[in-house]
Design a protein around this motif. Structure first.
Motif, mmCIF file in Angstrom:
data_model
loop_
_atom_site.group_PDB
_atom_site.id
_atom_site.type_symbol
_atom_site.label_atom_id
_atom_site.label_comp_id
_atom_site.label_asym_id
_atom_site.label_seq_id
_atom_site.Cartn_x
_atom_site.Cartn_y
_atom_site.Cartn_z
ATOM 1 N N GLN A 110 0.813 -1.207 0.000
ATOM 2 C CA GLN A 110 0.000 0.000 0.000
ATOM 3 C C GLN A 110 0.852 1.263 0.000
ATOM 4 O OE1 GLN A 110 -3.955 -2.073 2.003
ATOM 5 N NE2 GLN A 110 -3.207 -0.191 2.895
ATOM 6 N N ASP A 111 2.039 1.198 0.587
ATOM 7 C CA ASP A 111 2.953 2.331 0.497
ATOM 8 C C ASP A 111 3.350 2.585 -0.956
ATOM 9 O OD1 ASP A 111 3.102 2.910 3.250
ATOM 10 O OD2 ASP A 111 4.586 1.324 3.555
ATOM 11 N N ALA A 112 3.680 1.520 -1.659
ATOM 12 C CA ALA A 112 4.104 1.671 -3.052
ATOM 13 C C ALA A 112 2.976 2.193 -3.924
ATOM 14 C CB ALA A 112 4.614 0.330 -3.592
ATOM 15 N N LEU A 113 1.737 1.750 -3.651
ATOM 16 C CA LEU A 113 0.602 2.254 -4.409
ATOM 17 C C LEU A 113 0.475 3.764 -4.239
ATOM 18 C CD1 LEU A 113 -2.139 -0.436 -3.686
ATOM 19 C CD2 LEU A 113 -1.147 0.099 -5.914
ATOM 20 N N ALA A 114 0.619 4.226 -3.005
ATOM 21 C CA ALA A 114 0.523 5.665 -2.754
ATOM 22 C C ALA A 114 1.606 6.422 -3.510
ATOM 23 C CB ALA A 114 0.630 5.932 -1.257
ATOM 24 N N HIS A 115 2.818 5.979 -3.372
ATOM 25 C CA HIS A 115 3.931 6.691 -3.985
ATOM 26 C C HIS A 115 3.858 6.641 -5.502
ATOM 27 C CE1 HIS A 115 6.186 5.774 -0.002
ATOM 28 N NE2 HIS A 115 5.515 6.901 0.078
ATOM 29 N N ALA A 116 3.331 5.565 -6.049
ATOM 30 C CA ALA A 116 3.263 5.422 -7.508
ATOM 31 C C ALA A 116 2.397 6.488 -8.161
ATOM 32 C CB ALA A 116 2.736 4.031 -7.879
ATOM 33 N N VAL A 117 1.390 6.980 -7.451
ATOM 34 C CA VAL A 117 0.495 7.981 -8.045
ATOM 35 C C VAL A 117 0.723 9.378 -7.470
ATOM 36 C CG1 VAL A 117 -1.257 6.263 -8.584
ATOM 37 C CG2 VAL A 117 -1.387 7.493 -6.403
ATOM 38 N N GLY A 118 1.783 9.537 -6.699
ATOM 39 C CA GLY A 118 2.118 10.857 -6.185
ATOM 40 C C GLY A 118 1.464 11.218 -4.867
ATOM 41 N N ALA A 119 0.799 10.265 -4.224
ATOM 42 C CA ALA A 119 0.226 10.510 -2.906
ATOM 43 C C ALA A 119 1.274 10.263 -1.830
ATOM 44 C CB ALA A 119 -0.991 9.621 -2.675
ATOM 45 N N SER A 120 1.006 10.733 -0.634
ATOM 46 C CA SER A 120 1.884 10.472 0.507
ATOM 47 C C SER A 120 1.327 9.285 1.288
ATOM 48 C CB SER A 120 1.964 11.693 1.425
ATOM 49 O OG SER A 120 2.522 12.796 0.748
ATOM 50 N N SER A 121 2.206 8.542 1.924
ATOM 51 C CA SER A 121 1.794 7.376 2.697
ATOM 52 C C SER A 121 2.179 7.574 4.156
ATOM 53 C CB SER A 121 2.452 6.104 2.161
ATOM 54 O OG SER A 121 1.967 4.963 2.837
ATOM 55 N N ALA A 122 1.226 7.303 5.037
ATOM 56 C CA ALA A 122 1.468 7.379 6.480
ATOM 57 C C ALA A 122 0.825 6.160 7.128
ATOM 58 C CB ALA A 122 0.897 8.670 7.050
ATOM 59 N N ARG A 123 1.095 5.961 8.404
ATOM 60 C CA ARG A 123 0.591 4.746 9.067
ATOM 61 C C ARG A 123 0.423 5.022 10.557
ATOM 62 N NH1 ARG A 123 3.421 1.987 6.583
ATOM 63 N NH2 ARG A 123 1.974 0.841 5.241
ATOM 64 N N VAL A 124 -0.585 4.419 11.131
ATOM 65 C CA VAL A 124 -0.737 4.427 12.583
ATOM 66 C C VAL A 124 -0.096 3.151 13.112
ATOM 67 C CG1 VAL A 124 -2.365 4.383 14.498
ATOM 68 C CG2 VAL A 124 -2.816 5.845 12.522
ATOM 69 N N HIS A 125 0.872 3.314 14.001
ATOM 70 C CA HIS A 125 1.683 2.170 14.420
ATOM 71 C C HIS A 125 1.242 1.540 15.733
ATOM 72 C CE1 HIS A 125 4.420 4.246 11.574
ATOM 73 N NE2 HIS A 125 4.845 3.014 11.308
ATOM 74 N N GLY A 126 0.523 2.272 16.559
ATOM 75 C CA GLY A 126 0.130 1.706 17.836
ATOM 76 C C GLY A 126 -0.738 2.669 18.619
ATOM 77 N N PRO A 127 -1.301 2.195 19.726
ATOM 78 C CA PRO A 127 -2.229 3.032 20.500
ATOM 79 C C PRO A 127 -1.579 4.265 21.110
ATOM 80 C CG PRO A 127 -1.738 0.965 21.651
ATOM 81 C CD PRO A 127 -1.186 0.821 20.273
#
Length: 542
Positions: A110-127
């Motif tokens: 999903q990170d690569a999908l975001a970057h492939a179209v010029g979007a930024s990728s972020a993630r929630v890692h924990g509570p």
């Protein structure tokens, strides 16, 4: 933890979320709704992303998209690509398989999908970091005008978390252009005899400042297509520059000796592959993004800064000095009679079974109330609704064309309609794009939106017909049997009318009189013997 993400976004200001709910995004979507965010259930994730994009553009408020992991995200990618290319501040809440679920059938990068179209990728890692990481994604979207995919791993979503108030976001301060740059622009304006300003999406907040400066230096005013409507009501408004430009606008732009682009990228569409700007003219770009300057067209001077702040600084530097520029009585008189495409004479190509698209659109322009918001799909037809239908301001036009995908028109009009509920929403589509995005016709009907949907129906992919047909290529792959789109619309619970002549538009007037509680689809059988004017120009540019 999903409820903490939803609550945090609501506290930050989210008010609409568009999406299709699956098991992976069920809890975060419900959390958003529980905290007052309106959920708009679309029928396809692609429609959700496009509607959210349009909502953000027209309302000025960031929208959210909520999708299932893997396939939900891939379904939304065309809409996300359009938003990312347009620098739309939007957050996509994307569920994600747990890190340990290596064999999940939903797993994609999903990170690569975001970057492939010029979007930024972020993630929630924990509570412990959920609130801060959610707020950081929001800030990235809003402050940097980014489309952000916020990945929410399923195992992390299930962890208990405590809701806290997010840290206050920094108040943005307009970036002032360097003094040397504003002085250089001031000098160019004092020397220019025929200046013109072209405003883009980066200048939508700066109308007053740009108009004041234009008044002082005698500049004419134009916009890129996405900023159409910005200068409505100004007597020196040329409307859209580029392929959509009227003959008079093209003449005046080409005659200019100084072109200043305010938050406009000067793409090949805005400059007609560069041919619209005189090679001898000086070109200035004012933009917040250094990378935008000179990216599509030469810029003799680049000014990095906020467009409103820059215009204000240059006006002050002029110190009261004024110039008539191109603002002569002769130009004013010509603009009063030939600034609109509908005022340019044409030979009607219609017959008893097919209506000329110009005749159709002019008639609709006369019928529709002034307070309208128009969403336009892509295709050979798109110049007609874009330029023959007037809009009250830049909030009345939504042009999702950065990726040039067909099929976005219905979802674009859906998002625009929700952003401007007091206006008549109009979706302008080709038959190919309408059928590609038809899933959202049910959404529009279900939500009770009184939308006018105009399908310019040539039973073909018209751009390809006119591109390849003159060379003698077989067109079987891009031409289709006649389709009764009015019947299709009635099957969705909409009203519908088939239009072959201007007289067939009478039911549109009846529908406009009210109550407009269901959409009306106009299946316009258009005369398609020639390409639209802008398409001919585009083909000559290749």
């Amino acid at each position: 933890m999903a409820d903490v993400v939803g609550a945090t976004l609501a506290r930050l200001g989210a008010d609409h979320v568009f999406g299709v709910v699956g098991s992976g995004n069920f809890h975060v979507t419900n959390a958003l709704v529980a905290h007052g965010v309106r959920f708009v259930a679309t029928r396809h994730e692609g429609g959700a992303a496009t509607a959210a994009d349009a909502y953000t553009r027209v309302s000025g408020r960031p929208a959210l998209v909520s999708v299932h992991q893997g396939c939900g995200l891939t379904n939304a990618m065309t809409g996300i690509a359009e938003a990312a290319k347009s620098r739309t501040p939007m957050i996509v809440l994307a569920a994600e398989p747990a890190a340990s679920a290596l064999r999940s059938n939903f797993r994609v990068d999903q990170d690569a999908l975001a970057h492939a179209v010029g979007a930024s990728s972020a993630r929630v890692h924990g509570p412990d970091t959920a609130v801060a990481e959610t707020a950081a994604a929001w800030q990235l979207a809003v402050s940097d005008r980014r489309t952000v995919i916020l990945n929410l791993p399923l195992d992390v979503q299930a962890m208990p978390a405590t809701l806290t108030d997010p840290e206050p976001l920094p108040v943005p301060v307009p970036l002032s252009a360097p003094a040397a740059s504003t002085q250089a622009l001031t000098r160019l304006l004092t020397e220019a005899q025929r200046p013109i300003f072209i405003a883009g999406r980066g200048a939508l907040h700066a109308r007053a400042e740009i108009e004041d400066l234009a008044e002082a230096c005698g500049a004419l005013l134009a916009t890129s297509a996405v900023a159409k409507g910005l200068f409505v009501g100004n007597p020196w408004n040329l409307d859209v520059s580029g392929g959509f430009a009227t003959p008079l606008a093209a003449e005046l732009i080409t005659a200019s000796d100084l072109v200043v682009a305010w938050g406009a990228s000067l793409t090949m569409w805005t400059t007609r592959h560069g041919a619209l700007i005189n090679p001898a003219a000086t070109v200035v770009q004012v933009d917040l993004e250094p990378s935008a300057i000179g990216a599509h067209h030469r810029a003799d001077l680049g000014v990095v800064g906020d467009t409103a702040a820059c215009a204000t600084a240059v006006l002050a530097a002029l110190g009261g000095a004024t110039s008539a520029g191109q603002r002569s009585d002769r130009v004013r008189a010509r603009l009063s009679t030939a600034a609109r495409w509908r005022d340019v004479p044409f030979t009607d190509d219609g017959d008893a079974t097919h209506i000329d698209p110009r005749t159709l659109t002019v008639a609709l322009d006369d019928l529709l109330p002034a307070e309208r918001v128009i969403g336009v799909d892509s295709g050979n037809f798109m110049g007609y609704p874009s330029m023959f239908l007037s809009v009250p301001d830049h909030h009345g036009f939504c042009f999702t064309q950065a990726f040039q995908s067909i099929g976005l028109g219905l979802a674009t009009a859906l998002g625009a309609a929700l952003a401007r509920p007091g206006r008549l929403p109009v979706a302008a589509c080709g038959d190919g794009g309408f059928l590609m995005g038809i899933a959202e016709l049910e959404t529009i009907r279900r939500l009770g939106i009184g939308m006018l949907i105009v399908v310019y129906n040539d039973d073909a992919y018209g751009a390809e017909v006119h591109h390849f047909g003159p060379a003698g290529h077989a067109l079987d792959t891009v031409v289709f049997p006649e389709t009764d789109l009015a019947a299709v619309a009635r099957g969705h619970g909409c009203q519908a009318v088939t239009v072959r002549t201007p007289a067939d538009l009478e039911p549109v007037a009846t529908w406009l009189a009210g109550p407009r509680d269901v959409p009306l689809l106009v299946d316009a059988k258009i005369a398609a013997g020639r390409p639209s004017w802008w398409l001919e120009e585009a083909f000559r540019g290749h």
